[in-house]
Design a protein around this motif. Structure first.
Motif, mmCIF file in Angstrom:
data_model
loop_
_atom_site.group_PDB
_atom_site.id
_atom_site.type_symbol
_atom_site.label_atom_id
_atom_site.label_comp_id
_atom_site.label_asym_id
_atom_site.label_seq_id
_atom_site.Cartn_x
_atom_site.Cartn_y
_atom_site.Cartn_z
ATOM 1 N N GLY A 79 35.690 31.346 21.733
ATOM 2 C CA GLY A 79 34.509 32.206 21.765
ATOM 3 C C GLY A 79 33.860 32.338 23.125
ATOM 4 N N GLN A 80 34.514 31.824 24.177
ATOM 5 C CA GLN A 80 33.923 31.884 25.514
ATOM 6 C C GLN A 80 34.802 32.656 26.479
ATOM 7 O OE1 GLN A 80 32.695 28.109 27.132
ATOM 8 N NE2 GLN A 80 31.829 27.379 25.185
ATOM 9 N N SER A 81 34.211 33.007 27.609
ATOM 10 C CA SER A 81 34.981 33.616 28.691
ATOM 11 C C SER A 81 35.811 32.538 29.373
ATOM 12 C CB SER A 81 34.030 34.246 29.716
ATOM 13 O OG SER A 81 33.164 35.163 29.096
ATOM 14 N N PRO A 82 36.921 32.927 29.988
ATOM 15 C CA PRO A 82 37.706 31.946 30.742
ATOM 16 C C PRO A 82 36.877 31.334 31.868
ATOM 17 C CG PRO A 82 38.965 33.951 30.391
ATOM 18 C CD PRO A 82 37.560 34.252 29.981
ATOM 19 N N GLN A 83 37.213 30.099 32.221
ATOM 20 C CA GLN A 83 36.540 29.425 33.327
ATOM 21 C C GLN A 83 37.602 28.868 34.273
ATOM 22 O OE1 GLN A 83 34.729 26.604 30.273
ATOM 23 N NE2 GLN A 83 35.120 25.174 31.954
ATOM 24 N N LEU A 84 37.354 29.022 35.556
ATOM 25 C CA LEU A 84 38.311 28.575 36.564
ATOM 26 C C LEU A 84 38.289 27.055 36.676
ATOM 27 C CD1 LEU A 84 40.306 29.377 38.829
ATOM 28 C CD2 LEU A 84 38.326 29.472 40.381
ATOM 29 N N LEU A 85 39.481 26.463 36.635
ATOM 30 C CA LEU A 85 39.606 25.026 36.805
ATOM 31 C C LEU A 85 40.163 24.674 38.186
ATOM 32 C CD1 LEU A 85 41.360 24.088 33.433
ATOM 33 C CD2 LEU A 85 38.937 23.778 33.991
ATOM 34 N N ILE A 86 41.288 25.291 38.512
ATOM 35 C CA ILE A 86 42.041 24.991 39.729
ATOM 36 C C ILE A 86 42.356 26.304 40.430
ATOM 37 C CG2 ILE A 86 44.191 24.047 40.670
ATOM 38 C CD1 ILE A 86 42.605 21.841 39.435
ATOM 39 N N TYR A 87 42.125 26.353 41.734
ATOM 40 C CA TYR A 87 42.509 27.545 42.494
ATOM 41 C C TYR A 87 43.485 27.154 43.599
ATOM 42 C CZ TYR A 87 38.959 26.076 45.906
ATOM 43 O OH TYR A 87 38.205 25.367 46.819
ATOM 44 N N ARG A 88 44.332 28.088 43.938
ATOM 45 C CA ARG A 88 45.385 27.885 44.956
ATOM 46 C C ARG A 88 46.086 26.545 44.751
ATOM 47 N NH1 ARG A 88 43.367 27.771 50.022
ATOM 48 N NH2 ARG A 88 41.247 28.464 49.637
ATOM 49 N N GLY A 137 33.529 38.299 39.088
ATOM 50 C CA GLY A 137 33.280 38.508 40.500
ATOM 51 C C GLY A 137 32.652 37.292 41.138
ATOM 52 N N TYR A 138 32.191 37.491 42.364
ATOM 53 C CA TYR A 138 31.631 36.398 43.165
ATOM 54 C C TYR A 138 32.711 35.325 43.292
ATOM 55 C CZ TYR A 138 27.932 33.410 45.061
ATOM 56 O OH TYR A 138 27.174 32.607 45.866
ATOM 57 N N PHE A 139 32.410 34.058 43.153
ATOM 58 C CA PHE A 139 33.439 33.009 43.238
ATOM 59 C C PHE A 139 33.979 32.696 41.852
ATOM 60 C CE2 PHE A 139 33.325 32.184 47.631
ATOM 61 C CZ PHE A 139 32.019 32.315 48.058
ATOM 62 N N ASP A 140 34.417 33.737 41.178
ATOM 63 C CA ASP A 140 35.020 33.609 39.851
ATOM 64 C C ASP A 140 34.004 33.366 38.748
ATOM 65 O OD1 ASP A 140 37.279 32.762 37.732
ATOM 66 O OD2 ASP A 140 38.215 33.576 39.519
ATOM 67 N N TYR A 141 32.885 34.080 38.796
ATOM 68 C CA TYR A 141 31.970 34.143 37.673
ATOM 69 C C TYR A 141 32.447 35.267 36.746
ATOM 70 C CZ TYR A 141 28.389 31.070 39.652
ATOM 71 O OH TYR A 141 27.696 29.983 40.140
ATOM 72 N N TRP A 142 32.359 35.018 35.431
ATOM 73 C CA TRP A 142 32.783 35.999 34.443
ATOM 74 C C TRP A 142 31.598 36.473 33.614
ATOM 75 C CZ3 TRP A 142 38.172 36.755 32.590
ATOM 76 C CH2 TRP A 142 39.115 36.158 33.436
#
Lengths: 112, 112
Positions: free
Chosen positions: A46-55, B97-102
């Motif tokens: 039920g949530q938007s994706p969230q960034l864990l790890i980049y590059r 956008g921004y630093f990966d805000y959804w």
């Protein structure tokens, strides 16, 4: 388009245990600038994706050090140690080296 | 505080045009890129396109004939327009956008 093959599709884990998710790309993700644009996301129900790890291996702001990313070229791995209840959900890899950007099909981390 | 919020019609008739708005706050569209990502019900994520901080755009090649992304920097809004909608376009549409805000996402149903 770059195909991202993510395995396994489903990953049953025990709380406190370890989990490992693989993501393989159909071509190298090394950009002409030398960077590798492979990222990992968690989407809780039920949530938007969230960034864990980049590059590949850089933890995003606020992400606990239980999460780690590794790999190079076409072969990448996300590892989660000491799994907690808030870690459950769908994990996706994303490549942004080549257009169009493409996601893996996802891995559902669930309780054993 | 950085926020993104999608808005638009929840229901679109087949063959019609979808128009969505992403309203951002806490950052400038001339400094940060905004992407659109969608997710069919119960399925994975698909990158749709991006409007770069300089105003240029890039699109998923599979959607390019039908898709357009634009912006109004004075209103801090990014627009997605996609024509010839079919039932397979049903899903949640996110801007990020921004630093990966959804954003929270907006559900779009294509049905007569």
């Amino acid at each position: 388009d770059v195909v991202m093959t993510q395995t396994p599709v489903s990953l049953p884990v025990s709380l406190g245990g370890q989990a490992s998710i693989s993501c393989r790309s159909s071509q190298s993700l090394v950009h002409s600038n030398g960077n590798t644009y492979l990222h990992w996301y968690l989407q809780k129900p039920g949530q938007s994706p969230q960034l864990l790890i980049y590059r590949v291996s850089n933890r995003f702001s606020g992400v606990p050090d239980r999460f780690s990313g590794s790999g190079s070229g076409t072969d990448f791995t996300l590892k989660i140690s000491r799994v907690e209840p808030e870690d459950l959900g769908d994990y996706y890899c994303l490549q942004s080296t080549h257009f169009p950007y493409t996601f893996g099909a996802g891995t559902k981390l669930e309780l054993k | 505080q950085v926020q993104l919020k999608e808005s638009g019609p929840g229901l679109v008739q087949p063959s019609q045009t979808l128009s969505l708005t992403c309203t951002v706050s806490g950052f400038s569209l001339t400094s940060y890129n905004v992407h659109w990502v969608r997710q069919p019900p119960g399925k994975g994520l698909e990158w749709m396109g991006v409007i770069w901080s300089g105003g240029n755009t890039d699109y998923n090649s599979a959607l390019k004939p039908r898709l357009s992304i634009s912006r109004d920097t004075s209103k801090s809004q990014v627009f997605l327009t996609m024509n010839s909608l079919q039932t397979e376009d049903t899903g949640i549409y996110y801007c990020k956008g921004y630093f990966d805000y959804w954003g929270q996402g907006v559900m779009v149903t294509v049905s007569s």
